[in-house]
Design a protein around this motif. Sequence first.
Motif, PDB file in Angstrom:
ATOM      1  N   VAL A   1      -2.829   4.105  -1.838  1.00 35.46           N
ATOM      2  CA  VAL A   1      -1.857   3.851  -0.715  1.00 35.46           C
ATOM      3  C   VAL A   1      -1.862   5.429   0.224  1.00 35.46           C
ATOM      4  O   VAL A   1      -1.678   6.213  -0.266  1.00 35.46           O
ATOM      5  CB  VAL A   1      -0.276   3.813  -1.331  1.00 35.46           C
ATOM      6  CG1 VAL A   1       0.742   3.647  -0.203  1.00 35.46           C
ATOM      7  CG2 VAL A   1      -0.455   2.435  -1.988  1.00 35.46           C
ATOM      8  N   LEU A   2      -1.811   5.092   1.566  1.00 39.68           N
ATOM      9  CA  LEU A   2      -1.834   6.255   2.236  1.00 39.68           C
ATOM     10  C   LEU A   2      -0.282   6.612   2.436  1.00 39.68           C
ATOM     11  O   LEU A   2       0.629   5.688   2.889  1.00 39.68           O
ATOM     12  CB  LEU A   2      -2.238   5.874   3.670  1.00 39.68           C
ATOM     13  CG  LEU A   2      -2.104   6.666   4.816  1.00 39.68           C
ATOM     14  CD1 LEU A   2      -2.889   8.182   4.501  1.00 39.68           C
ATOM     15  CD2 LEU A   2      -2.378   6.054   6.124  1.00 39.68           C
TER      16      LEU A   2
ATOM     17  N   LEU B   1       4.512   4.574   3.659  1.00 39.55           N
ATOM     18  CA  LEU B   1       3.516   4.415   2.871  1.00 39.55           C
ATOM     19  C   LEU B   1       2.899   3.055   3.438  1.00 39.55           C
ATOM     20  O   LEU B   1       3.638   2.191   4.066  1.00 39.55           O
ATOM     21  CB  LEU B   1       4.076   4.265   1.526  1.00 39.55           C
ATOM     22  CG  LEU B   1       4.839   5.244   0.677  1.00 39.55           C
ATOM     23  CD1 LEU B   1       5.415   4.638  -0.560  1.00 39.55           C
ATOM     24  CD2 LEU B   1       3.798   6.598   0.397  1.00 39.55           C
ATOM     25  N   MET B   2       1.391   3.111   3.201  1.00 38.71           N
ATOM     26  CA  MET B   2       0.665   2.021   4.076  1.00 38.71           C
ATOM     27  C   MET B   2      -0.029   1.618   2.719  1.00 38.71           C
ATOM     28  O   MET B   2      -1.340   2.441   2.629  1.00 38.71           O
ATOM     29  CB  MET B   2      -0.103   2.421   4.999  1.00 38.71           C
ATOM     30  CG  MET B   2      -0.804   1.464   5.704  1.00 38.71           C
ATOM     31  SD  MET B   2      -0.023   0.250   6.320  1.00 38.71           S
ATOM     32  CE  MET B   2      -1.424  -1.006   7.043  1.00 38.71           C
ATOM     33  N   PRO B   3      -0.095   0.530   2.265  1.00 40.82           N
ATOM     34  CA  PRO B   3      -1.070   0.019   1.396  1.00 40.82           C
ATOM     35  C   PRO B   3      -2.376  -0.253   2.144  1.00 40.82           C
ATOM     36  O   PRO B   3      -2.154  -0.820   3.422  1.00 40.82           O
ATOM     37  CB  PRO B   3      -0.311  -1.282   0.494  1.00 40.82           C
ATOM     38  CG  PRO B   3       1.171  -1.115   1.135  1.00 40.82           C
ATOM     39  CD  PRO B   3       1.175  -0.128   2.206  1.00 40.82           C
ATOM     40  N   PRO B   4      -3.483  -0.316   1.487  1.00 38.99           N
ATOM     41  CA  PRO B   4      -4.509  -0.547   2.253  1.00 38.99           C
ATOM     42  C   PRO B   4      -4.977  -2.166   2.167  1.00 38.99           C
ATOM     43  O   PRO B   4      -6.128  -2.448   1.711  1.00 38.99           O
ATOM     44  CB  PRO B   4      -5.754   0.226   1.563  1.00 38.99           C
ATOM     45  CG  PRO B   4      -5.224   0.254   0.250  1.00 38.99           C
ATOM     46  CD  PRO B   4      -3.929   0.414   0.282  1.00 38.99           C
ATOM     47  N   ARG B   5      -4.066  -2.965   2.757  1.00 39.39           N
ATOM     48  CA  ARG B   5      -4.216  -4.256   2.796  1.00 39.39           C
ATOM     49  C   ARG B   5      -5.366  -4.812   3.662  1.00 39.39           C
ATOM     50  O   ARG B   5      -5.620  -4.296   4.736  1.00 39.39           O
ATOM     51  CB  ARG B   5      -2.911  -5.148   3.407  1.00 39.39           C
ATOM     52  CG  ARG B   5      -1.858  -4.853   2.233  1.00 39.39           C
ATOM     53  CD  ARG B   5      -0.694  -5.872   2.644  1.00 39.39           C
ATOM     54  NE  ARG B   5       0.350  -5.447   1.598  1.00 39.39           N
ATOM     55  CZ  ARG B   5       1.321  -4.559   1.844  1.00 39.39           C
ATOM     56  NH1 ARG B   5       1.535  -3.865   3.088  1.00 39.39           N
ATOM     57  NH2 ARG B   5       2.305  -4.456   0.965  1.00 39.39           N
TER      58      ARG B   5
ATOM     59  N   VAL C   1      -4.463  -2.368   9.933  1.00 38.31           N
ATOM     60  CA  VAL C   1      -4.859  -1.048  10.472  1.00 38.31           C
ATOM     61  C   VAL C   1      -3.451  -0.226  10.419  1.00 38.31           C
ATOM     62  O   VAL C   1      -2.343  -0.650  10.611  1.00 38.31           O
ATOM     63  CB  VAL C   1      -5.069  -1.329  11.978  1.00 38.31           C
ATOM     64  CG1 VAL C   1      -5.088   0.262  12.708  1.00 38.31           C
ATOM     65  CG2 VAL C   1      -6.187  -2.153  12.273  1.00 38.31           C
ATOM     66  N   SER C   2      -3.849   1.200  10.370  1.00 39.25           N
ATOM     67  CA  SER C   2      -2.709   2.081  10.244  1.00 39.25           C
ATOM     68  C   SER C   2      -3.132   3.219  11.366  1.00 39.25           C
ATOM     69  O   SER C   2      -4.270   3.475  11.489  1.00 39.25           O
ATOM     70  CB  SER C   2      -2.554   2.807   8.622  1.00 39.25           C
ATOM     71  OG  SER C   2      -3.487   3.525   8.414  1.00 39.25           O
TER      72      SER C   2
ATOM     73  N   TRP D   1      -1.437  11.990   2.503  1.00 34.52           N
ATOM     74  CA  TRP D   1      -2.130  11.916   1.382  1.00 34.52           C
ATOM     75  C   TRP D   1      -2.613  10.617   0.937  1.00 34.52           C
ATOM     76  O   TRP D   1      -2.146   9.647   1.650  1.00 34.52           O
ATOM     77  CB  TRP D   1      -1.332  12.461   0.045  1.00 34.52           C
ATOM     78  CG  TRP D   1      -0.031  11.655  -0.166  1.00 34.52           C
ATOM     79  CD1 TRP D   1       0.093  10.619  -0.983  1.00 34.52           C
ATOM     80  CD2 TRP D   1       1.343  11.668   0.729  1.00 34.52           C
ATOM     81  NE1 TRP D   1       1.459  10.184  -0.860  1.00 34.52           N
ATOM     82  CE2 TRP D   1       2.227  10.655  -0.001  1.00 34.52           C
ATOM     83  CE3 TRP D   1       1.659  12.712   1.360  1.00 34.52           C
ATOM     84  CZ2 TRP D   1       3.224  10.643   0.674  1.00 34.52           C
ATOM     85  CZ3 TRP D   1       3.016  12.361   2.006  1.00 34.52           C
ATOM     86  CH2 TRP D   1       3.841  11.583   1.484  1.00 34.52           C
ATOM     87  N   VAL D   2      -3.483  10.259  -0.002  1.00 33.32           N
ATOM     88  CA  VAL D   2      -3.817   9.111  -0.518  1.00 33.32           C
ATOM     89  C   VAL D   2      -3.663   9.068  -2.261  1.00 33.32           C
ATOM     90  O   VAL D   2      -3.856   9.808  -2.688  1.00 33.32           O
ATOM     91  CB  VAL D   2      -5.106   8.399  -0.306  1.00 33.32           C
ATOM     92  CG1 VAL D   2      -5.564   7.074  -1.028  1.00 33.32           C
ATOM     93  CG2 VAL D   2      -5.491   8.445   1.146  1.00 33.32           C
TER      94      VAL D   2
END
Length: 188
Positions: A129-130, A141-145, A149-150, A161-162
């Motif tokens: 997760v970004l 937080l941005m899960p890499p679904r 796009v983030s 961080w990831v």
Amino acid sequence: MVPGLRRNPDRLATRPVTPQEWQAAAPQERAAVRDVARDIPALFDEGSAYPAKHRARLSDFFVFAGMGPALRDLLKRWTAPGRPLTTNVEFARYRRGDTLGEHSDAESDTLFVLNLYLDPGYREGDGGVLGFRDEEGREHLMPPRFNSVSVMPIRPGCVHWVTSWRADHAGRHTVSIAVVPASAGEVK
């Protein structure tokens, strides 16, 4: 701060390591591993080490990014009018235990980073997760679904961080596009 992750006070102190050093290091001491493609056309060869499904997704990305003005026009709309830009493109995938420690890219000329997530096998709980903390201390937080796009601004006071990749298979296939002002004489 994400539990279990420490701040990296000197991100420039990181260095490439051998596979043996990587395996010997504790996961919290590792930075992301990147597969560097020296010969981009070889990614698409039948004998490529990349599975066919990944070659197809990379092909789709290159058609989007390289065969027309769509990406360039999108980036221009997001930045100041008339400001010449250049981009840096990076491909990444994570293996179990891979992580990217908290850091800032503010000392670079990067304006923002656009991440395209290309992993259709991603599941909640896989990790990767970004995380992003803005100037006011708010965390996002941005899960890499898959197929999402983030867009992450790069500014003083912001860090990202990831989280650790927890799945047993390689994943979090990502294309990251860093947008920077073009220097004098660069092709636009």
